[in-house]
Motif scaffolding. Structure first.
Motif, PDB file in Angstrom:
ATOM      1  N   GLU A 204     -14.466 -28.649 -16.134  1.00  0.00           N
ATOM      2  CA  GLU A 204     -14.801 -27.671 -17.170  1.00  0.00           C
ATOM      3  C   GLU A 204     -13.588 -26.828 -17.563  1.00  0.00           C
ATOM      4  N   CYS A 205     -12.495 -26.995 -16.817  1.00  0.00           N
ATOM      5  CA  CYS A 205     -11.326 -26.144 -17.027  1.00  0.00           C
ATOM      6  C   CYS A 205     -10.452 -26.741 -18.128  1.00  0.00           C
ATOM      7  N   PRO A 206     -10.126 -25.945 -19.160  1.00  0.00           N
ATOM      8  CA  PRO A 206      -9.350 -26.499 -20.278  1.00  0.00           C
ATOM      9  C   PRO A 206      -7.844 -26.585 -20.006  1.00  0.00           C
ATOM     10  N   ARG A 207      -7.382 -26.118 -18.861  1.00  0.00           N
ATOM     11  CA  ARG A 207      -5.944 -26.083 -18.606  1.00  0.00           C
ATOM     12  C   ARG A 207      -5.355 -27.493 -18.507  1.00  0.00           C
ATOM     13  N   GLU A 208      -4.087 -27.580 -18.892  1.00  0.00           N
ATOM     14  CA  GLU A 208      -3.373 -28.856 -18.875  1.00  0.00           C
ATOM     15  C   GLU A 208      -3.002 -29.216 -17.435  1.00  0.00           C
ATOM     16  N   ARG A 209      -3.164 -30.478 -17.065  1.00  0.00           N
ATOM     17  CA  ARG A 209      -2.902 -30.881 -15.681  1.00  0.00           C
ATOM     18  C   ARG A 209      -1.866 -31.996 -15.604  1.00  0.00           C
ATOM     19  N   HIS A 210      -1.006 -31.918 -14.617  1.00  0.00           N
ATOM     20  CA  HIS A 210      -0.046 -32.977 -14.306  1.00  0.00           C
ATOM     21  C   HIS A 210      -0.156 -33.271 -12.826  1.00  0.00           C
ATOM     22  N   GLU A 211       0.735 -34.112 -12.314  1.00  0.00           N
ATOM     23  CA  GLU A 211       0.747 -34.320 -10.872  1.00  0.00           C
ATOM     24  C   GLU A 211       1.149 -33.002 -10.199  1.00  0.00           C
ATOM     25  N   LYS A 212       0.387 -32.618  -9.181  1.00  0.00           N
ATOM     26  CA  LYS A 212       0.651 -31.315  -8.568  1.00  0.00           C
ATOM     27  C   LYS A 212       1.602 -31.469  -7.389  1.00  0.00           C
ATOM     28  N   LYS A 213       2.706 -30.725  -7.433  1.00  0.00           N
ATOM     29  CA  LYS A 213       3.654 -30.701  -6.323  1.00  0.00           C
ATOM     30  C   LYS A 213       4.181 -29.288  -6.242  1.00  0.00           C
ATOM     31  N   ILE A 214       3.830 -28.584  -5.201  1.00  0.00           N
ATOM     32  CA  ILE A 214       4.272 -27.193  -5.171  1.00  0.00           C
ATOM     33  C   ILE A 214       5.085 -26.892  -3.923  1.00  0.00           C
ATOM     34  N   LYS A 215       6.079 -26.037  -4.110  1.00  0.00           N
ATOM     35  CA  LYS A 215       7.024 -25.679  -3.042  1.00  0.00           C
ATOM     36  C   LYS A 215       6.615 -24.406  -2.331  1.00  0.00           C
ATOM     37  N   ARG A 216       5.761 -23.623  -2.951  1.00  0.00           N
ATOM     38  CA  ARG A 216       5.251 -22.420  -2.295  1.00  0.00           C
ATOM     39  C   ARG A 216       4.003 -21.942  -3.033  1.00  0.00           C
ATOM     40  N   PHE A 217       3.208 -21.126  -2.344  1.00  0.00           N
ATOM     41  CA  PHE A 217       2.054 -20.501  -2.986  1.00  0.00           C
ATOM     42  C   PHE A 217       2.445 -19.095  -3.413  1.00  0.00           C
ATOM     43  N   TYR A 218       1.808 -18.642  -4.499  1.00  0.00           N
ATOM     44  CA  TYR A 218       2.002 -17.267  -4.959  1.00  0.00           C
ATOM     45  C   TYR A 218       0.676 -16.538  -4.889  1.00  0.00           C
ATOM     46  N   ARG A 219       0.750 -15.235  -4.640  1.00  0.00           N
ATOM     47  CA  ARG A 219      -0.453 -14.433  -4.765  1.00  0.00           C
ATOM     48  C   ARG A 219      -0.504 -13.953  -6.214  1.00  0.00           C
ATOM     49  N   PRO A 220      -1.715 -13.660  -6.719  1.00  0.00           N
ATOM     50  CA  PRO A 220      -1.846 -13.398  -8.165  1.00  0.00           C
ATOM     51  C   PRO A 220      -0.902 -12.321  -8.692  1.00  0.00           C
ATOM     52  N   GLN A 221      -0.584 -11.329  -7.846  1.00  0.00           N
ATOM     53  CA  GLN A 221       0.261 -10.237  -8.346  1.00  0.00           C
ATOM     54  C   GLN A 221       1.738 -10.630  -8.380  1.00  0.00           C
ATOM     55  N   GLU A 222       2.087 -11.775  -7.815  1.00  0.00           N
ATOM     56  CA  GLU A 222       3.507 -12.123  -7.692  1.00  0.00           C
ATOM     57  C   GLU A 222       4.077 -12.835  -8.912  1.00  0.00           C
ATOM     58  N   ILE A 223       3.241 -13.514  -9.684  1.00  0.00           N
ATOM     59  CA  ILE A 223       3.765 -14.186 -10.879  1.00  0.00           C
ATOM     60  C   ILE A 223       2.832 -13.966 -12.060  1.00  0.00           C
ATOM     61  N   GLU A 224       3.384 -14.196 -13.245  1.00  0.00           N
ATOM     62  CA  GLU A 224       2.560 -14.186 -14.447  1.00  0.00           C
ATOM     63  C   GLU A 224       2.357 -15.640 -14.836  1.00  0.00           C
ATOM     64  N   PRO A 225       1.164 -16.172 -14.630  1.00  0.00           N
ATOM     65  CA  PRO A 225       0.999 -17.618 -14.836  1.00  0.00           C
ATOM     66  C   PRO A 225       0.985 -18.015 -16.309  1.00  0.00           C
ATOM     67  N   ASP A 226       1.441 -19.253 -16.542  1.00  0.00           N
ATOM     68  CA  ASP A 226       1.336 -19.859 -17.872  1.00  0.00           C
ATOM     69  C   ASP A 226      -0.152 -20.027 -18.185  1.00  0.00           C
ATOM     70  N   PRO A 227      -0.612 -19.504 -19.335  1.00  0.00           N
ATOM     71  CA  PRO A 227      -2.058 -19.518 -19.594  1.00  0.00           C
ATOM     72  C   PRO A 227      -2.624 -20.909 -19.904  1.00  0.00           C
ATOM     73  N   ASN A 228      -1.741 -21.892 -20.133  1.00  0.00           N
ATOM     74  CA  ASN A 228      -2.259 -23.212 -20.518  1.00  0.00           C
ATOM     75  C   ASN A 228      -2.126 -24.263 -19.425  1.00  0.00           C
ATOM     76  N   LEU A 229      -1.425 -23.922 -18.351  1.00  0.00           N
ATOM     77  CA  LEU A 229      -1.115 -24.908 -17.316  1.00  0.00           C
ATOM     78  C   LEU A 229      -2.011 -24.683 -16.095  1.00  0.00           C
ATOM     79  N   CYS A 230      -2.366 -25.775 -15.436  1.00  0.00           N
ATOM     80  CA  CYS A 230      -3.168 -25.709 -14.210  1.00  0.00           C
ATOM     81  C   CYS A 230      -2.604 -24.653 -13.256  1.00  0.00           C
ATOM     82  N   LEU A 231      -3.453 -23.765 -12.776  1.00  0.00           N
ATOM     83  CA  LEU A 231      -2.986 -22.667 -11.920  1.00  0.00           C
ATOM     84  C   LEU A 231      -2.442 -23.173 -10.590  1.00  0.00           C
TER      85      LEU A 231
END
Lengths: 344, 168
Positions: A204-231
């Protein structure tokens, strides 16, 4: 059925915040249809019925009971048994009744630890006389009684048989409406069903998705997320990948990762375990040290994975050990790291 | 191999540690086989379940084992770079790390859940891993999760954990 031919409806709240009661009213003008179609026989939040009114009913006289809230006191448990006996259809309404929800997080501690924190240690508590609630208190007018508090929070279906589940914290109005309409048309799914969708929030989520590969997690207050990309791709914890759809991806819609309130998707017994599996899969690290470094950026994993489902999970609660004749919660405080030998 | 479990923790009584092993079909399962045919001696505590790859290991399996009566869980797969499916063991390592952190918060001591590698030829690695986890679990004592969830949840039946297990 009542004498006027309307089916009888009961609503009750056990260990809950009251949000489910509000969500019943969030069906807006449809509430008039509910009032029109049903004879409401019990709804403590809204109408002045007493427990003795329920006790006076014949067994199975209530056609539908929407029960919200988890079971944590002897009063909750008594009411669950009473309403089950009086109701033909028992609906676990909302996340608390279905899987424990936020009240179920108490299962990370035990009763004594909770009382100690709430009535003594919490920074906002001023309790110079060290008063704690008692089940019985003598006052000049007589003896007062409070419900006894269990060590462990349970879900409704761990106490009485449940016919249907309406997930969500709180359930979205459209599913409440769907449930009410299905009851009115007598088109209910097989008993034991969850009323909602079978797919995950990502569907149901309209965000754009790619292969997920992350080097670290962020807490919500630490970054301003791109509004169109998978969180999750951006390193924000999002439970949507292992959470039942039905909410319309409300939280990702406002740049906040899914909290997981709709519970696990169909057929999953332990939602937290599936979240562990899914979240660990997106980590971009191959050595024990790298993996631990990434995971160090995700504090309180059990709190994230079992935020809503701890009381209904396989382990149910933090381990209890015997101490001084009491069962006390016994978490392991140190964060376990991988053995460096696993690199080869 | 005779171990006096009660000397390590008197809570064992007549019971022995029960450890569920999830072994990769391509490596450690064969290492276990080789340990047996080589008549190597190791504690009779492991109940092994063959999986096609440690990457197939759903954390639910581990949690269910602990809930249903296991005292520990041992996961064994191929060395890094040697996975039959390229990278299943890396996925397993990531999941294992996160699972163990989560279990610690729920009161499962990290030593009860272990991960180790052994190629099909490395019977000694298998023996060492079983011996290590058995000693660690024996020291910690029985997990007995049903005591934690007793009369608070319907539980799946727990099979008898006291019978002898035939092993090398």
């Amino acid at each position: 059925m009542a004498e006027n031919g309307k089916p009888k409806l009961a609503l009750y709240w056990a260990a809950s915040c009251g949000g489910c009661e509000i969500s019943v009213l969030a069906i807006h003008e449809k509430i008039l249809d509910v009032a029109e179609a049903f004879d409401i026989v019990f709804w403590p939040c809204v109408l002045d019925f007493k427990v003795k009114d329920v006790e006076a009913l014949a067994d199975n006289e209530i056609d539908v009971c929407l029960f919200n809230g988890a079971i944590r006191t002897d009063e909750n448990e008594h009411m669950a048994h009473l309403l089950r006996r009086k109701s033909k259809v028992m609906v676990a309404y909302g996340s608390c009744a279905m899987e424990g929800c936020i009240p179920g997080l108490a299962n990370f501690a035990d009763r004594e630890q909770m009382m100690q924190f709430i009535y003594h240690d919490s920074p906002s508590t001023a309790n110079p006389d060290g008063i704690e609630p008692q089940t019985r208190t003598e006052v000049p007018e007589g003896e007062l009684e409070l419900p006894a508090f269990w060590n462990t929070v349970r879900t409704l279906d761990q106490v009485v048989p449940v016919d249907y589940y309406l997930p969500g914290c709180p359930p979205e109005a459209k599913w409440t409406i769907a449930a009410v309409e299905a009851i009115l048309k007598n088109e209910l799914p097989p008993p034991g069903s969850v009323i909602g969708m079978d797919v995950s929030v990502c569907d149901e989520c309209p965000r754009e998705r790619h292969e997920k590969k992350i080097k670290r997690f962020y807490r919500p207050q630490e970054i301003e997320p791109d509004p169109n990309l998978c969180l999750l791709e951006q390193g924000l914890f999002c439970a949507g990948i292992a959470t039942r759809a039905g909410c319309g991806a409300l939280c990702p819609g406002v740049n906040m990762g899914c909290r997981g309130c709709y519970g696990p998707v169909e057929g999953v017994r332990d939602g937290g375990a599936r979240l562990i599996s899914a979240i660990a899969s997106v980590i971009d690290a191959d050595t024990p040290e790298e993996i631990d470094a990434v995971l160090d950026t995700l504090p309180d994993p059990a709190g994230y994975f079992y935020r809503f489902g701890l009381a209904h999970s396989l382990l149910h609660r933090t381990r209890l050990a015997q101490a001084n004749g009491h069962k006390v919660a016994e978490p392991f405080e140190e964060i376990p790291h991988l053995d460096p030998k696993l690199a080869e | 191999m005779q171990i006096d479990y009660n000397a390590l923790n008197p809570a064992w009584g007549a019971r022995k540690p029960v450890i569920i092993g999830f072994l990769c079909n391509w490596c450690s399962y064969n290492a276990a086989d080789l340990a047996g045919t080589s008549r190597m001696s190791y504690p009779p505590t492991l109940r092994d379940i063959r999986i096609m790859c440690t990457g197939r290991l759903d954390p639910t399996f581990v949690i269910k084992a602990l809930r249903d009566g296991a005292d520990g869980v041992l996961v064994m797969g191929c060395h890094p770079g040697q996975c039959h499916y390229q990278e299943g063991n890396y996925k397993a390592m990531r999941r294992f790390a996160l699972l163990r952190r989560t279990l610690a918060q729920l009161g499962v001591h990290p030593d009860r859940v272990q991960l180790a590698w052994a190629s099909a030829a490395e019977a000694p690695n298998f023996v060492e891993a079983v011996t290590n986890i058995t000693e660690a679990v024996a020291r910690l004592g029985p997990l007995e999760w049903h005591d934690t969830v007793e009369d608070i949840a319907p539980r799946t039946p727990v099979p008898s954990m006291t019978e002898e297990v035939a092993h090398g």
